[in-house]
Design a protein around this motif. Structure first.
Motif, short mmCIF file in Angstrom:
data_model
loop_
_atom_site.label_atom_id
_atom_site.label_comp_id
_atom_site.label_asym_id
_atom_site.label_seq_id
_atom_site.Cartn_x
_atom_site.Cartn_y
_atom_site.Cartn_z
N UNK A 1 35.34 0.54 -2.51
CA UNK A 1 35.54 1.75 -1.71
C UNK A 1 34.72 2.55 -3.27
N UNK A 2 33.90 4.10 -3.10
CA UNK A 2 33.37 4.68 -4.46
C UNK A 2 35.19 4.77 -5.06
N UNK A 3 34.91 4.64 -6.20
CA UNK A 3 36.21 5.38 -6.91
C UNK A 3 37.61 4.49 -7.52
N UNK A 4 36.74 3.17 -6.84
CA UNK A 4 37.55 1.94 -7.28
C UNK A 4 37.17 1.80 -8.36
N UNK A 5 38.11 1.60 -9.49
CA UNK A 5 37.93 1.21 -10.56
C UNK A 5 37.08 -0.48 -10.81
N UNK A 6 36.54 -0.26 -12.30
CA UNK A 6 35.29 -1.45 -12.03
C UNK A 6 34.55 -1.96 -10.94
N UNK A 7 34.22 -0.75 -9.82
CA UNK A 7 33.24 -1.10 -9.46
C UNK A 7 32.05 -1.59 -9.65
N UNK A 8 32.05 -2.71 -8.95
CA UNK A 8 30.53 -3.53 -9.82
C UNK A 8 28.97 -2.54 -9.16
N UNK A 9 28.65 -1.74 -10.09
CA UNK A 9 27.39 -1.53 -10.34
C UNK A 9 25.86 -1.86 -9.67
N UNK A 10 25.14 -1.41 -9.23
CA UNK A 10 23.91 -2.03 -9.00
C UNK A 10 22.68 -1.08 -9.83
N UNK A 11 21.82 -2.00 -9.99
CA UNK A 11 20.51 -0.74 -10.24
C UNK A 11 19.57 -0.15 -9.12
N UNK A 12 19.15 0.73 -8.92
CA UNK A 12 18.28 1.55 -8.63
C UNK A 12 16.57 1.88 -8.57
N UNK A 13 15.96 1.69 -8.85
CA UNK A 13 14.40 1.88 -9.19
C UNK A 13 13.87 2.42 -8.29
N UNK A 14 13.12 3.70 -8.30
CA UNK A 14 12.18 4.06 -7.68
C UNK A 14 10.82 5.62 -8.40
N UNK B 1 0.33 -1.45 -0.26
CA UNK B 1 -0.14 -0.11 0.11
C UNK B 1 1.08 0.92 0.58
N UNK B 2 1.82 1.56 -0.41
CA UNK B 2 2.47 2.47 -0.38
C UNK B 2 4.32 2.11 -1.83
N UNK B 3 4.19 3.10 -2.06
CA UNK B 3 5.41 2.75 -2.81
C UNK B 3 6.98 2.32 -2.43
N UNK B 4 8.06 1.78 -3.69
CA UNK B 4 8.98 1.10 -2.70
C UNK B 4 10.19 1.60 -4.14
N UNK B 5 11.26 1.29 -3.36
CA UNK B 5 12.39 1.55 -4.35
C UNK B 5 13.06 0.13 -4.15
N UNK B 6 13.62 -0.23 -5.31
CA UNK B 6 13.65 -1.27 -5.76
C UNK B 6 15.42 -1.33 -6.24
N UNK B 7 16.26 -2.25 -5.20
CA UNK B 7 17.56 -2.71 -4.85
C UNK B 7 18.32 -3.59 -4.28
N UNK B 8 19.25 -3.97 -4.31
CA UNK B 8 19.94 -5.49 -4.32
C UNK B 8 19.33 -6.36 -4.65
N UNK B 9 18.58 -6.33 -5.21
CA UNK B 9 17.88 -7.60 -5.65
C UNK B 9 18.47 -7.95 -7.11
N UNK B 10 19.41 -7.02 -7.43
CA UNK B 10 20.31 -8.01 -8.22
C UNK B 10 22.08 -8.30 -8.20
#
Length: 244
Positions: free
Chosen positions: A139-152, A118-127
């Motif tokens: 850490x942020x800025x690390x070359x080739x750091x793995x990326x994750x999608x975030x939808x809202x 009954x309320x909106x969510x953010x979709x993250x860490x599912x992938x």
């Protein structure tokens, strides 16, 4: 931030550790009671609470439970403040969750979750594989750091989700609205394939909505062929091979 985490499995435990180590006020609950929360989840200062207490006066609630159990926890959210950001990490797997007709007929998983709560969510860490989340943070800025999608569906909710993904050790990628979040559902090219920001964007754009259920079921058959619990490397190769 005050963060409540509902679910103390692999992903919930890793996020509890990461956020409490980072200075957030973290409360963790599961369906069996606070006395059953493992010491690992609490090592850096998170505290075990009842499920009802995870939603009280929180800035963020992370929901990390099996997809089919979401309707059972929906009543908890009646007492959560309207401004609380709810982040859902779940995925639909019919062999585990049982058939859910609306999703089988094409409803986007995160929109189904939104309806249940009954309320909106953010979709993250599912992938992301739970093993990847646990051991491949950087850490942020690390070359080739793995990326994750975030939808809202709102900029503020997406901002909070992306901040926390970054703090969990991964580059956040703005994956658009919840209606677009089918692109990060199981067995899409972006699902658990450990991509950097550039390649994640390509993978999301390459998603084929009609093919996903067939690919998911075929990959499940291959997982069941393993005679022991598959390693992160084996699962990663399996997921990547589905789109070669």
């Amino acid at each position: 931030m005050k963060i409540g985490i509902i679910g103390a499995g692999s992903i919930g435990t890793t996020l509890a550790r990461r956020f409490s180590a980072g200075g957030h006020d973290v409360a963790v609950a599961n369906s069996r009671g606070p006395e059953t929360i493992g010491a690992e989840a609490l090592e850096f200062g998170a505290h075990a609470v009842t499920s009802a207490d995870t939603v009280k006066d929180k800035d963020v609630i992370v929901l990390s439970i099996p997809f089919a159990r979401i309707p059972a926890v929906a009543p908890l959210f009646a007492s959560a403040p309207d401004q609380t950001v709810v982040i859902d990490t779940s995925n639909y797997f019919p062999h585990r969750d049982g058939a859910i007709e609306a999703v089988d007929n094409g409803q986007v998983e995160s929109l189904w979750v939104t309806e249940q709560l009954g309320r909106p969510v953010v979709k993250a860490w599912n992938a992301v594989l739970s093993q990847t989340l646990e051991v491949m943070d950087a850490p942020a800025g690390t070359p080739d750091r793995i990326a994750l999608p975030v939808a809202a569906d709102t900029e503020e909710a997406r901002r909070v989700g992306m901040r926390l993904v970054d703090e969990s050790g991964f580059d956040p990628f703005d994956a658009g609205t919840l209606a677009d979040s089918w692109r990060q559902q199981p067995m899409m090219p972006a699902y658990c394939t450990e991509l950097d920001l550039r390649d994640l964007e390509k993978a999301l754009n390459a998603a084929d909505r009609d093919a996903a259920p067939r690919v998911r079921d075929r990959m499940l058959e291959r997982v069941l062929e393993f005679t022991s619990t598959p390693t992160r490397e084996q699962l990663l190769e399996l997921n990547r091979s589905a789109h070669r």
